[in-house]
Design a protein around this motif. Structure first.
Motif, PDB file in Angstrom:
ATOM      1  N   VAL A  19      39.285 -73.997 -65.263  1.00 58.28           N
ATOM      2  CA  VAL A  19      40.655 -73.782 -64.783  1.00 58.28           C
ATOM      3  C   VAL A  19      41.512 -73.178 -65.891  1.00 58.28           C
ATOM      4  O   VAL A  19      42.281 -72.239 -65.653  1.00 58.28           O
ATOM      5  CB  VAL A  19      41.261 -75.108 -64.271  1.00 58.28           C
ATOM      6  N   ASP A  20      41.396 -73.690 -67.115  1.00 58.87           N
ATOM      7  CA  ASP A  20      42.166 -73.147 -68.231  1.00 58.87           C
ATOM      8  C   ASP A  20      41.805 -71.684 -68.489  1.00 58.87           C
ATOM      9  O   ASP A  20      42.664 -70.868 -68.800  1.00 58.87           O
ATOM     10  CB  ASP A  20      41.934 -73.971 -69.495  1.00 58.87           C
ATOM     11  N   LYS A  21      40.533 -71.353 -68.348  1.00 56.33           N
ATOM     12  CA  LYS A  21      40.087 -69.965 -68.549  1.00 56.33           C
ATOM     13  C   LYS A  21      40.680 -69.063 -67.473  1.00 56.33           C
ATOM     14  O   LYS A  21      41.138 -67.962 -67.766  1.00 56.33           O
ATOM     15  CB  LYS A  21      38.574 -69.877 -68.521  1.00 56.33           C
ATOM     16  N   LEU A  22      40.721 -69.523 -66.233  1.00 58.33           N
ATOM     17  CA  LEU A  22      41.317 -68.725 -65.159  1.00 58.33           C
ATOM     18  C   LEU A  22      42.797 -68.486 -65.408  1.00 58.33           C
ATOM     19  O   LEU A  22      43.303 -67.379 -65.191  1.00 58.33           O
ATOM     20  CB  LEU A  22      41.114 -69.414 -63.807  1.00 58.33           C
ATOM     21  N   ILE A  23      43.492 -69.509 -65.854  1.00 54.40           N
ATOM     22  CA  ILE A  23      44.928 -69.370 -66.131  1.00 54.40           C
ATOM     23  C   ILE A  23      45.143 -68.394 -67.281  1.00 54.40           C
ATOM     24  O   ILE A  23      46.014 -67.521 -67.221  1.00 54.40           O
ATOM     25  CB  ILE A  23      45.557 -70.747 -66.429  1.00 54.40           C
ATOM     26  N   ALA A  24      44.340 -68.513 -68.331  1.00 56.59           N
ATOM     27  CA  ALA A  24      44.476 -67.612 -69.475  1.00 56.59           C
ATOM     28  C   ALA A  24      44.147 -66.179 -69.068  1.00 56.59           C
ATOM     29  O   ALA A  24      44.837 -65.235 -69.473  1.00 56.59           O
ATOM     30  CB  ALA A  24      43.561 -68.067 -70.606  1.00 56.59           C
ATOM     31  N   ASP A  25      43.095 -66.006 -68.265  1.00 60.26           N
ATOM     32  CA  ASP A  25      42.716 -64.668 -67.815  1.00 60.26           C
ATOM     33  C   ASP A  25      43.811 -64.043 -66.956  1.00 60.26           C
ATOM     34  O   ASP A  25      44.123 -62.870 -67.097  1.00 60.26           O
ATOM     35  CB  ASP A  25      41.400 -64.700 -67.034  1.00 60.26           C
ATOM     36  N   SER A  26      44.410 -64.832 -66.067  1.00 62.50           N
ATOM     37  CA  SER A  26      45.442 -64.284 -65.184  1.00 62.50           C
ATOM     38  C   SER A  26      46.688 -63.905 -65.978  1.00 62.50           C
ATOM     39  O   SER A  26      47.314 -62.873 -65.699  1.00 62.50           O
ATOM     40  CB  SER A  26      45.787 -65.260 -64.065  1.00 62.50           C
ATOM     41  N   SER A  27      47.059 -64.699 -66.974  1.00 61.75           N
ATOM     42  CA  SER A  27      48.231 -64.342 -67.780  1.00 61.75           C
ATOM     43  C   SER A  27      47.936 -63.114 -68.642  1.00 61.75           C
ATOM     44  O   SER A  27      48.821 -62.286 -68.863  1.00 61.75           O
ATOM     45  CB  SER A  27      48.679 -65.514 -68.654  1.00 61.75           C
ATOM     46  N   LEU A  28      46.705 -62.970 -69.093  1.00 61.15           N
ATOM     47  CA  LEU A  28      46.313 -61.780 -69.850  1.00 61.15           C
ATOM     48  C   LEU A  28      46.410 -60.540 -68.969  1.00 61.15           C
ATOM     49  O   LEU A  28      46.963 -59.512 -69.385  1.00 61.15           O
ATOM     50  CB  LEU A  28      44.883 -61.944 -70.384  1.00 61.15           C
ATOM     51  N   ILE A  29      45.923 -60.629 -67.756  1.00 59.87           N
ATOM     52  CA  ILE A  29      45.969 -59.504 -66.826  1.00 59.87           C
ATOM     53  C   ILE A  29      47.420 -59.162 -66.469  1.00 59.87           C
ATOM     54  O   ILE A  29      47.792 -57.992 -66.416  1.00 59.87           O
ATOM     55  CB  ILE A  29      45.132 -59.799 -65.569  1.00 59.87           C
ATOM     56  N   LYS A  30      48.251 -60.170 -66.265  1.00 62.15           N
ATOM     57  CA  LYS A  30      49.666 -59.926 -65.966  1.00 62.15           C
ATOM     58  C   LYS A  30      50.343 -59.206 -67.121  1.00 62.15           C
ATOM     59  O   LYS A  30      51.168 -58.315 -66.912  1.00 62.15           O
ATOM     60  CB  LYS A  30      50.385 -61.240 -65.678  1.00 62.15           C
ATOM     61  N   GLY A  31      50.006 -59.580 -68.345  1.00 64.77           N
ATOM     62  CA  GLY A  31      50.570 -58.920 -69.518  1.00 64.77           C
ATOM     63  C   GLY A  31      50.150 -57.465 -69.609  1.00 64.77           C
ATOM     64  O   GLY A  31      50.962 -56.585 -69.935  1.00 64.77           O
TER      65      GLY A  31
END
Length: 67
Positions: free
Chosen positions: A16-28
């Motif tokens: 779950v933490d990896k998904l959240i980090a990946d999504s914030s990276l993509i948003k950036g």
């Protein structure tokens, strides 16, 4: 009734933490791309290449007298 072990809880938490980090990276990445000056210049160049020149948007029927 299913039980979740501590190891499975940790594994799920990491996922779950990896998904959240990946999504914030993509948003950036998307936000930087949208505000990119190079992207805006490419859009202008593409419009020019397609024949939609800025001069065509000018209204030559109107004129202004200064003075």
């Amino acid at each position: 009734m299913a039980y979740i072990s501590e190891a499975e809880k940790i594994t799920l938490k990491i996922a779950v933490d990896k998904l959240i980090a990946d999504s914030s990276l993509i948003k950036g990445i998307i936000a930087r791309d949208k505000s990119s000056t190079e992207k805006a210049q490419m859009y202008i160049g593409r419009r020019y290449y397609d024949g939609d020149h800025d001069i065509l948007q000018k209204n030559f029927q109107r004129y202004f007298v200064r003075g």
